[in-house]
Scaffold this motif. Structure first.
Motif, short mmCIF file in Angstrom:
data_model
loop_
_atom_site.label_atom_id
_atom_site.label_comp_id
_atom_site.label_asym_id
_atom_site.label_seq_id
_atom_site.Cartn_x
_atom_site.Cartn_y
_atom_site.Cartn_z
N PHE A 70 69.58 -6.38 -1.10
CA PHE A 70 70.27 -5.11 -1.34
C PHE A 70 71.68 -5.41 -1.81
O PHE A 70 72.22 -6.51 -1.61
N ARG A 71 72.29 -4.43 -2.44
CA ARG A 71 73.66 -4.57 -2.94
C ARG A 71 74.27 -3.19 -3.06
O ARG A 71 73.66 -2.28 -3.60
N CYS A 72 75.48 -3.04 -2.57
CA CYS A 72 76.24 -1.79 -2.69
C CYS A 72 77.64 -2.16 -3.12
O CYS A 72 78.38 -2.82 -2.38
N SER A 73 78.02 -1.76 -4.32
CA SER A 73 79.29 -2.19 -4.90
C SER A 73 80.29 -1.05 -5.05
O SER A 73 81.19 -1.12 -5.88
N SER A 74 80.14 -0.01 -4.26
CA SER A 74 81.10 1.10 -4.30
C SER A 74 81.52 1.47 -2.88
O SER A 74 81.47 2.62 -2.49
N VAL A 75 81.94 0.44 -2.14
CA VAL A 75 82.29 0.61 -0.73
C VAL A 75 83.81 0.71 -0.60
O VAL A 75 84.55 -0.05 -1.23
N ALA A 76 84.28 1.65 0.20
CA ALA A 76 85.70 1.75 0.47
C ALA A 76 86.14 0.55 1.31
O ALA A 76 85.45 0.15 2.25
N PRO A 77 87.28 -0.06 1.00
CA PRO A 77 87.74 -1.20 1.79
C PRO A 77 88.02 -0.79 3.23
O PRO A 77 88.24 0.37 3.55
N GLY A 78 88.00 -1.78 4.10
CA GLY A 78 88.22 -1.53 5.52
C GLY A 78 86.98 -1.84 6.32
O GLY A 78 86.01 -2.41 5.83
N ARG A 79 87.01 -1.48 7.56
CA ARG A 79 85.90 -1.76 8.45
C ARG A 79 84.86 -0.66 8.32
O ARG A 79 85.15 0.50 8.60
N GLN A 80 83.66 -1.03 7.89
CA GLN A 80 82.60 -0.07 7.63
C GLN A 80 81.45 -0.27 8.61
O GLN A 80 81.09 -1.39 8.96
N ARG A 81 80.90 0.85 9.03
CA ARG A 81 79.72 0.83 9.88
C ARG A 81 78.50 0.57 9.01
O ARG A 81 78.37 1.12 7.92
N MET A 82 77.59 -0.27 9.50
CA MET A 82 76.40 -0.62 8.73
C MET A 82 75.19 -0.55 9.65
O MET A 82 75.22 -1.07 10.77
N ALA A 83 74.13 0.10 9.17
CA ALA A 83 72.90 0.22 9.94
C ALA A 83 71.72 -0.05 9.02
O ALA A 83 71.73 0.35 7.85
N VAL A 84 70.71 -0.76 9.56
CA VAL A 84 69.53 -1.12 8.77
C VAL A 84 68.30 -0.73 9.57
O VAL A 84 68.22 -0.98 10.78
N VAL A 123 81.24 -4.12 9.54
CA VAL A 123 81.51 -5.15 8.54
C VAL A 123 82.90 -4.92 7.96
O VAL A 123 83.23 -3.78 7.59
N GLU A 124 83.69 -5.96 7.89
CA GLU A 124 85.02 -5.88 7.30
C GLU A 124 84.91 -6.06 5.80
O GLU A 124 84.44 -7.08 5.31
N CYS A 125 85.34 -5.06 5.03
CA CYS A 125 85.25 -5.08 3.57
C CYS A 125 86.63 -5.25 2.97
O CYS A 125 87.56 -4.50 3.33
N VAL A 126 86.78 -6.19 2.07
CA VAL A 126 88.05 -6.50 1.43
C VAL A 126 87.97 -6.13 -0.04
O VAL A 126 86.94 -6.35 -0.70
N THR A 127 89.04 -5.58 -0.58
CA THR A 127 89.09 -5.15 -1.97
C THR A 127 88.71 -6.28 -2.92
O THR A 127 89.14 -7.43 -2.76
N ASP A 128 87.87 -5.94 -3.91
CA ASP A 128 87.44 -6.87 -4.96
C ASP A 128 86.77 -8.11 -4.39
O ASP A 128 86.84 -9.19 -4.99
N THR A 129 86.14 -7.98 -3.26
CA THR A 129 85.46 -9.10 -2.62
C THR A 129 84.05 -8.68 -2.24
O THR A 129 83.83 -7.54 -1.81
#
Length: 998
Positions: A497-511, A523-529
């Protein structure tokens, strides 16, 4: 397994494998593949459905097969006597070994099937029972047996396709299938058409055989639901048809199909065909329809999504019989009754909405092509948003007939989502049919990618991955303001899977995936990473049992749930909707039996209760249990419902007449799962309020009328459960407010974005009123008290007054409430090596203005902030940043760097003074010099102010003073208490410290 062992296993199951091979290869798609390989596509036609023609066809096929068998037998004997043996491709040891392994894979796939499919396959193909015999043995109708066989074969094909590929397993099974038809596998699978004189006969026999198989498939399989292609049905846990390949155009419509845990049509299930039309009668293409099965026993699997095809039709082949409610991503609603074992057709006419034309641009006002256009409704959970269009190369888009009460936004690869445009706030004529919007995507985004596998390392195709937090809609002066729902992506055939439109910061993730437990994390999301997250889903646990009363009577309609946390059973409906995926929950049948699917293995927190739809206390009791289960196992749980401890409260006015109001019980001592309880009216005596499931501790009971302003309130302490009925007498209701508050909102700082307008908010503890404020504002019928007025756009406060008093009958003239020039701030954190920051919360305070900063994984940032002096506070787990003042200069991005110290988390709980209205507090921790080390300004108590205010700062080891200052318009306002506080060097398991201002 050794090859010899595999050979023995195949030999032992040769008859069953041949029958199963015939059924598997009898799939119309598989049959078409075989015919294409033999060059016979033109001879294969749809089956003839007349009963006479069908009988004739079967007779012809049988006759041809017998003739062919005799001819092949005679030819084989002649060739063995006359011909010299030659090595063939089928005799190659490597190829034989591969075929044996693939045939062994079929046996493993059968063993991995869930019930009742595994048993049905075994009885049909391994014990060679007919469907009527299986029905008699299992106690279900023959039609249900046939449907289970059809569904089981479908599941086997899906598994074999994922593991081997259809071409490989067909090549291994076609010889088995043909051997049972006298050698035709050699003709079909190897293409051995050796003699030109026999080509015509071979072609005829193969074509007749395949047509006969397809005819048999039609007679034994499910009834056709539509003459048109059926789009994929999707679900949180219950669906019916094969999922379409996931695309970003409709990720919400690519939710995986629940296969192994889904019951087949027949019995209590049926099918639904929906014909969706626009208000002008034309077919509505590409519309997502949400189907909610009201009577589905397992409520977390009651929602199914389907997408309409080119004729405006969509179908769900497996739905629980009974009432179903339908809504769409363009609004409207209807319902239907699904009949067991049959397909129900329903017409769904979409209401006339607002046509939305627009453009998607970036921060430099350049168009963005290929962006997802998302319509967001007021429905909670990930169901709240759906992709309805994509922007063209010039950034423009068009969406037909959107509900004007909803919002619209855009997502694009490499960017954070745009701000939502609330269609209710647009200044449009009353009869407007079209709206023009501009969706601006300004912030860079992050990417989350990874792979989902099961606990055996196999990829999980069609798993749902929800990224983001569920935030409930906000009630504002013009209606409801929607917020972004979690984005849903679906894994491909390799589990990726891939999601490339996530707002930076700590995001909740469920599968979540069918037949598996649920995986959640942050999950900690960093800009352009790109953050890579590999998820291992455990096989789900099944919980079976029968719920009864203490006297052994079965309980119908009881609710059994597997919870993630002990207190989840007290969540309200709106709180449950904020979960990315609901926890497994099922209702018992008329005999009290239940079966709960998809439970996450490990420690199971099981809860049962008898719940009615009415908001009155008529339940028979509850039962809780903690069990442990390994992945893929089935556990037995037979809950016995027992009434819990109760508190009976009757609230009356000054004349002794019963009053309907809110009653809250707060535990006076720690009581897990029962700290805060709400009362409900008794079913037999509506004037009596009952607090259920109380712990064996004393409670403080409070009652108040829920209305704006300052309602009368009464409370009583030291109330024990199961005691005598408690009567609370409310004081007289104060007169309605007669004061007026006036003012004028001024955007002299240029702070309001284009297309937006200011909103004036009048706030007092316990009440908040708002109105549009492009100029003057006036609030009438205001109660006496202490108030603040602030100006905001969306959720951003741009200006605020100081606290002012309002008395009965007074008119308060505030004059101009003016915004200041705007500034920006970026805060960078310097942390010691090895210290994980995790989730970071930061706030700027300027007078009565509070502004949160956004964390992108490396820094904090906020735009459109008032220039001037602000107080900056940061909070996190396991570290500390000391509060400080910062000066922001207008028109600049003011950069601030702060030092991070490691600390031990410590939970502080403070009971506020007994209130006569709602309460809050300012909490501070000071070191020995009196300097503020950590603070929490404006900590809110519960609605009645009786529940402790909780705060968890992280402090370095040492000696401190903890300070609490009560705030609010009460006689105790400004009360301050101080206590010594010691933070140990080594954290202890229970880090809670409890204090009281009473």
């Amino acid at each position: 397994m050794k090859r010899s062992e595999a050979l023995d296993e195949v030999v032992r199951n040769a008859s069953a494998l041949r029958a199963l091979a015939r059924a598997l290869a009898g799939d119309p798609a598989a049959a078409d593949d075989a015919v294409q390989q033999a060059g016979l596509v033109a001879l294969l036609r749809p089956p003839m459905r007349g009963s006479a023609v069908a009988g004739w066809m079967r007779a012809v096929v049988q006759s041809c097969v017998l003739d062919r068998r005799r001819a092949e037998h005679r030819r084989a004997r002649r060739e063995r006597r006359a011909a010299r043996p030659e090595a063939s491709d089928q005799d190659d040891p490597a190829r034989v070994g591969e075929h044996l392994e693939l045939q062994q894979e079929v046996l493993a796939a059968v063993g991995a099937l869930a019930e009742p499919y595994r048993t049905t396959i075994w009885l049909r193909y391994f014990e060679e029972l007919r469907p009527q015999q299986i029905a008699a043995r299992t106690g279900v109708p023959p039609a249900t047996v046939k449907m289970r066989l059809w569904r089981a074969l479908h599941l086997l094909r899906q598994r074999l396709d994922r593991r081997c590929g259809r071409a490989r397993w067909l090549a291994a099974l076609l010889p088995l299938r043909a051997r049972s038809a006298a050698g035709l596998g050699t003709v079909v699978a190897t293409g051995a058409l050796l003699m030109p004189k026999k080509i015509a006969l071979t072609v005829l026999v193969v074509a007749l055989l395949l047509v006969g198989i397809r005819l048999a498939w039609t007679e034994s399989g499910p009834p056709a639901t539509s003459a048109t292609p059926t789009p994929a049905a999707t679900s949180i846990g219950t669906a019916s048809s094969e999922p379409a390949p996931p695309t970003r155009a409709r990720v919400a419509a690519a939710e995986p199909v629940a296969t192994e845990t889904t019951a087949a049509p027949g019995g209590d299930h049926g099918a639904l065909s929906v014909h969706v039309r626009w208000h002008d009668g034309t077919a509505a293409v590409g519309i997502t329809v949400l189907i909610h099965a009201v009577d589905e026993p397992q409520s977390d699997r009651a929602d199914v999504r389907v997408v309409t095809d080119a004729e405006g039709r969509a179908a769900a082949a497996v739905l629980h019989a009974g009432t179903v409610e339908l809504t769409s991503d363009r609004g409207g609603e209807t319902d239907a009754e699904v009949v067991p074992g049959r397909e129900t057709e329903v017409e769904f006419v979409l209401p006339r909405g607002l046509d939305v034309c627009g453009v998607v641009v970036d921060g430099r006002q350049q168009p963005i092509g290929g962006a997802q256009i998302v319509v967001v409704s007021d429905r909670l959970g990930w169901l709240g948003g759906n992709t309805v269009a994509h922007s063209s190369a010039d950034g423009t888009f068009f969406v037909r007939s959107v509900d004007p009460a909803w919002s619209i936004g855009a997502r694009a690869d490499g960017h954070a989502p745009s701000d939502l445009v609330d269609l209710e706030t647009l200044a449009l004529p009353a009869d407007a049919a079209t709206a023009d919007v501009r969706l601006q995507i300004t912030s860079p985004g992050a990417t989350i990618a990874g792979r989902v596998t099961d606990d055996r390392g196999e990829p999980v195709a069609g798993a749902s991955v929800a990224i983001g937090r569920c935030r409930p809609p906000t009630t504002v002066h013009y209606g409801v303001r929607e917020h972004w729902s979690p984005e849903l992506v679906v894994t491909d055939a390799n589990g990726a899977f891939r999601c490339s439109s996530v707002a930076p910061g700590r995001q909740r993730m469920a599968v979540r995936a069918s037949g598996h437990g649920t995986w959640t994390d942050e999950v900690e999301c960093v800009t352009d990473t790109t953050r890579t997250v590999n998820v291992t889903l455990p096989r789900g646990v099944r919980v079976q049992g029968c719920v009864r009363l203490g006297n052994g009577t079965p309980v119908a309609g009881a609710v059994m749930a597997a919870l993630a946390h002990p207190g989840d059973w007290r969540l309200s409906d709106s709180q449950r909707a904020q979960l990315a995926f609901p926890f497994p929950e099922v209702r018992s049948d008329e005999e009290g039996r239940f079966e709960l699917h998809g439970v996450t293995p490990g420690e199971l927190l099981l809860f049962a209760r008898k719940r009615t739809r009415a908001k009155r206390v008529a339940d028979l009791g509850t039962c809780r249990a903690t069990l442990f289960a390994e992945p893929g196992t089935t556990v037995r749980w037979d809950p016995v419902l027992q009434p819990g401890r109760r508190i009976h409260v009757r609230v009356v006015d000054t004349d002794g007449q019963p009053i309907s109001c809110r009653v809250e019980a707060t535990a006076e001592a720690p009581a897990p799962g029962a700290e805060l309880l709400l009362a409900r009216p008794d079913a037999a005596d509506p004037g009596l309020m009952v607090v259920t499931e109380c712990a064996d501790v004393a409670y403080t009971i409070a009652a108040a009328e829920m209305r704006p302003g300052r309602p009368p309130m009464v409370w009583r302490t030291g109330v024990r459960p199961d005691g005598p009925e408690l009567e609370l007498r409310l004081p007289p209701t104060p007169p309605l407010g007669s004061a007026v508050v006036r003012g004028h909102g001024v955007d002299s700082g240029g702070r309001v974005p284009a297309g937006k307008s200011l909103v004036a908010v009048l706030w007092c503890e316990g009440s908040m009123r708002s109105q549009a404020c492009s100029g003057p504002f006036e609030f009438e019928a205001v109660d006496a008290g202490h108030y603040v007025v602030w100006l905001q756009v969306d959720d951003e406060v741009l200006a605020a007054t100081t606290l002012f008093d309002v008395r009965q009958g007074q008119t308060v003239e505030l004059g101009a409430v003016e915004t200041a020039p705007a500034a920006a701030i970026t805060v960078r954190l310097r942390a010691p090596a090895g210290l994980e920051l995790g989730r970071v919360q930061a706030q700027l305070v300027q007078g009565n203005q509070h502004r949160a900063l956004a964390w992108n994984g490396s820094s904090l940032h906020a735009d459109n902030v008032s220039a001037g002096r602000h107080h900056l506070t940061l909070r996190g787990k396991g570290w500390l940043v000391r509060p400080r003042d910062v000066e922001l200069i207008a028109g600049q991005d003011n950069r601030v760097e702060v030092e991070v110290e490691a600390g031990n988390p410590l939970r502080l709980e403070v009971r506020m003074p007994f209130p006569d209205r709602w309460r809050s507090a300012d909490l501070r921790v000071r070191d020995r010099t009196g300097a503020v080390v950590a603070e929490y300004v404006g900590a809110l108590a519960s609605v009645f102010g009786l529940r402790p205010v909780a705060w968890t700062p992280s402090l370095p080891p040492g000696e401190y003073v903890f300070e609490a200052i009560a705030s609010g318009a009460t006689v105790n306002t400004g009360d301050t208490r101080r206590w010594p506080l010691t933070v140990p060097r080594v954290p202890v398991p229970d880090q809670t410290r409890r204090f009281s201002m009473r």
